[in-house]
Design an enzyme around this catalytic site. Structure first.
Site, PDB file in Angstrom:
ATOM      1  N   TYR A 246       0.846  -1.200   0.000  1.00  0.00           N
ATOM      2  CA  TYR A 246       0.000   0.000   0.000  1.00  0.00           C
ATOM      3  C   TYR A 246       0.881   1.250   0.000  1.00  0.00           C
ATOM      4  CZ  TYR A 246      -4.077  -2.912   1.016  1.00  0.00           C
ATOM      5  OH  TYR A 246      -5.083  -3.844   0.949  1.00  0.00           O
ATOM      6  N   GLU A 247       0.415   2.291  -0.662  1.00  0.00           N
ATOM      7  CA  GLU A 247       1.249   3.488  -0.832  1.00  0.00           C
ATOM      8  C   GLU A 247       1.542   4.204   0.486  1.00  0.00           C
ATOM      9  OE1 GLU A 247      -1.081   5.568  -3.707  1.00  0.00           O
ATOM     10  OE2 GLU A 247      -2.365   6.536  -2.239  1.00  0.00           O
ATOM     11  N   SER A 248       0.825   3.843   1.540  1.00  0.00           N
ATOM     12  CA  SER A 248       1.114   4.411   2.856  1.00  0.00           C
ATOM     13  C   SER A 248       2.414   3.864   3.434  1.00  0.00           C
ATOM     14  CB  SER A 248      -0.038   4.111   3.814  1.00  0.00           C
ATOM     15  OG  SER A 248      -0.346   2.725   3.796  1.00  0.00           O
ATOM     16  N   GLY A 249       3.052   2.918   2.743  1.00  0.00           N
ATOM     17  CA  GLY A 249       4.342   2.402   3.196  1.00  0.00           C
ATOM     18  C   GLY A 249       4.275   1.000   3.774  1.00  0.00           C
TER      19      GLY A 249
END
Lengths: 228, 265, 265, 228
Positions: free
Chosen positions: D49-52
């Site tokens: 996920y792009e949140s890391g």
């Protein structure tokens, strides 16, 4: 208390660091001096090592810039790319504390080769973090033992070219005047002639030459506790 | 998912003559055992990449494994010079050693570019130094917005990167902590990777200041207790400072180095 | 060493009319309380910077604090649109809103450049999109080694960055954990910074996946429990998903938004 | 078991993911499908996920790409700059799983504006991570409900321009043939005419058109456990 010229040098270097500032610390003499400052007049000095340790508080002197004690006592531990890119490069660190194998009257440093680069007489370790420490910190201080070989008329190689504000040696302190480092301070018991003799360029002496305060007993005790 | 194998098997499979090889670890977690295995397997013509060559590359250089060295600081930390490195540069012994020399900031950024899939990185670096005269992998680059001239260095993408870590699990997920240096970048920049670990465990419990490399970005994992000796592994063993000092004598002349080499082989 | 103050004092001192202000937090730890304080103090003409404007900027925009928005994704995550943002862009209500639009990768790299003291960052981005036609802070840059053309974006250096964290100690050292987004970069890129925290403690014990910001890179710290609500603070409280859904109705028309605003003020 | 067209779409999307691969997951339909794949045939699918969050393993569906459950269950948690620079950008992720507000016959996506950019009829959220997900992943799959408004003859704005290998909808599956997306698969009970009717460009139908296998009871059970 009696003391060695190395102890005088380290004490003088330590005194140059103000409490509450941040210092990017090279290994060896600079690390000893920075830790002495923290142990004496500058308990809130922030020590930063290129291994990624920010705010290290070693009780004993580290032997390398990556000792475990630096990581364990750091306020923040970051990667090597981060220490150079986010912390050193933007100029947020107050003082760069560097050593030198060879330096010239402009405070430029050679730690790369003696002789020709392609066919060197002596191959030295190279640049490490110094080129960027020397240019990115707000202020740069060099700590180095003074000798004709080290204080060279001409560098065989320029490894780092910052604008140091001080060169602190075992004989005294040099500061820049009109683009050239001149002797502004001698340590107690050191003759100006000794400093001139130990310099590879014709060393000028400042008109307002002063004498360093000798190390206090508490400075010496703190230093010997660190190095002992 | 990383494959778990013996050190000999992993080095045999991943490191080839002529490869560009990075063994990283900044003072801490230096993969010495893997270096010794490369010597044992007699690899040659390697381009060795490492910020701080340290004893590990002094050994590989002295053993004749290297054709070229890409580095930024080649000393024995706290002790002095690397004599085998010096002998190779000054006297081409045992074989000539080409060098490509950078600063730490430059090397770190070269790994960052490599890990990021970019051909180059930008930094404020090398200002006023003679390095750009000798190193053709340092060039100017202009900011397209301000016109300011900065420094560019090309990406490093080693054929294989080797690092040492404290732990892996059975899927090859790797965990290292303490000073983690440039290891994540060096592994992510490489075409293949080997991680030697102190131990393989069932579960990696979370820890402060830990870097976790998922098994799917690691090619092989080998369990090698004490694999970083004489450097150290945080929470496992301390640095063998005595050996670092002894190395000065061992490496100083070719004969005593030859004896050390015979024992390793 | 960061100065510890009340939220009102800190916002009053650090945020000025016309400033470029970044309030960051990627889904997690969004500094809502600080946003409300900016509304309360009636700041105007702000250039708001944030990857995901979210409800917090919908509120500031609706309250008329903003002149310009620099962003990459302006929605109500999992719910739908930001109605105040839409109304400002589509109908200039309550004031016209200039926009400067990027992708997440571009925005993240702009903060990285800002934190690194570089004027620009390089990425592989925006390929084939219409964004470079509308946004003049996206330009091509060539690799000095390979000639490959990549994308450059300029650094972001906000006048002030505000983030929320779980904890600080009495010297203003700040610790945040869980999803830490782009907060470190946003703080390090800024000229001034404010961190609101759930609590101020005597000692920050080490934790897995924690980012620690030393007090000397933070200007001010304010203790604001629940300061991230309706977003969440890992290990303190969960996201108020209901409020995110309610916001859709609250913000949909100017009157109901006006009622909400009156309560906040 | 009966099922909705949305359930069929999600099941078809989940099936497209192979076990042991890595998937960069957009929120909404893509996240549901990727988590369904992990709950059924692909337990070793790596969700990013792009949140890391790398290797997230949520037991319940997250409502946003930054939910705490993603961080708690991730193999590795990194910063947002790192997820884009070290993980997405180099092309090390196998599949990008994206939604779309509007797309064209080339699989290009608009999530920016309807109408003129400077004076839009409808201002949409914008790009987010999509432009780089669409170009950096080895493969891209779009999951979107099919309608004339969504499947547009012409995009008002190109937000993302990758080369998707599949568009999976509530009616069937489209794949690229000679540079244009054509209908290659319909879900059970869906007429080809419905798909044509729900497409803003003259939709071509592949000669080897097939029909999707209906969701199995275990797929539906797993999906409802996730969403319930």
């Amino acid at each position: 208390m009696t003391y060695t010229t190395d102890e005088m040098m380290t004490v003088a270097a330590a005194r140059s660091l103000r409490d509450g500032t941040s210092c990017f610390v090279g290994i060896g003499l600079p690390s000893t001096a920075a830790n002495l400052a923290r142990a004496t007049h500058a308990p809130d000095l922030v020590l930063i090592y290129e291994s990624g340790c920010i705010g290290a508080k070693p009780g004993q002197l580290p032997l390398s810039i990556g000792d475990g004690i630096l990581a364990e006592t750091a306020d923040s531990l970051v990667s090597v790319p981060e220490i150079f890119n986010y912390w050193l490069q933007p100029g947020r660190i107050d003082v760069g504390f560097l050593g030198a194998a060879q330096l010239d009257r402009h405070g430029r440093i050679n730690t790369t080769v003696i002789g020709d680069y392609a066919d060197p007489k002596v191959r030295l370790p190279g640049a490490g973090g110094a080129p960027e420490i020397a240019t990115a910190c707000k202020d740069v201080v060099i700590i180095v033992r003074q000798s004709k070989r080290t204080f060279a008329e001409r560098l065989d190689f320029v490894t780092s070219a910052g604008r140091p504000s001080m060169i602190i040696t075992d004989l005294g302190v040099l500061r820049p005047r009109d683009g050239e480092f001149v002797l502004t301070q001698v340590h107690p018991g050191i003759e100006v002639s000794q400093a001139i003799e130990a310099t590879g360029w014709p060393l000028r002496v400042s008109a307002d030459l002063s004498t360093t305060e000798p190390p206090t007993p508490s400075e010496l005790t703190a230093l010997r506790r660190l190095t002992g | 998912m990383a494959r778990i194998a013996s050190l000999a098997e992993a080095v045999g499979e991943l490191v080839h003559d002529g490869d560009q090889v990075a063994l990283e670890g900044f003072t801490h977690l230096i993969p010495f055992a893997a270096g010794h295995e490369i010597i044992r397997q007699g690899r040659t013509d390697l381009t060795l990449v490492r910020m701080t060559p340290d004893l590990i590359y002094d050994q590989l250089i002295g053993a004749g494994c290297a054709r070229k060295l890409i580095f930024s600081w080649g000393g024995n930390p706290g002790v002095g010079s690397l004599h085998r490195f010096r002998d190779a540069v000054q006297h081409s012994w045992p074989v000539p050693l080409e060098i490509e020399e950078h600063s730490h900031a430059g090397m770190a950024n070269r790994y960052v570019a490599g890990a990021s899939g970019l051909p180059f990185a930008v930094l404020r670096g090398y200002t006023g130094t003679d390095l750009p005269k000798q190193t053709d992998t340092i060039k100017p680059v202009s900011c397209p917005f301000t016109g300011e001239v900065l420094t560019a260095v090309p990406a490093l993408n080693p054929d294989v990167t080797i690092v040492h870590a404290q732990r892996a699990d059975r899927k090859g997920n790797v965990q290292l902590w303490g000073i983690t240096g440039v290891q994540k970048e060096a592994v992510l920049a490489a075409k293949r990777s080997l991680v030697t670990v102190e131990e393989i465990v069932d579960e990696l419990e979370p820890r402060p200041n830990a870097v976790t490399l998922p098994g799917w970005v690691v090619t092989m994992v080998a369990e090698v207790p004490q694999g970083a000796h004489p450097s150290y592994a945080h929470d496992y063993y301390v640095r063998d400072n005595e050996f670092y000092k002894q190395w000065d004598a061992i490496s100083r002349d070719r004969d005593s180095f030859g004896q050390w080499l015979a024992e390793i082989r």
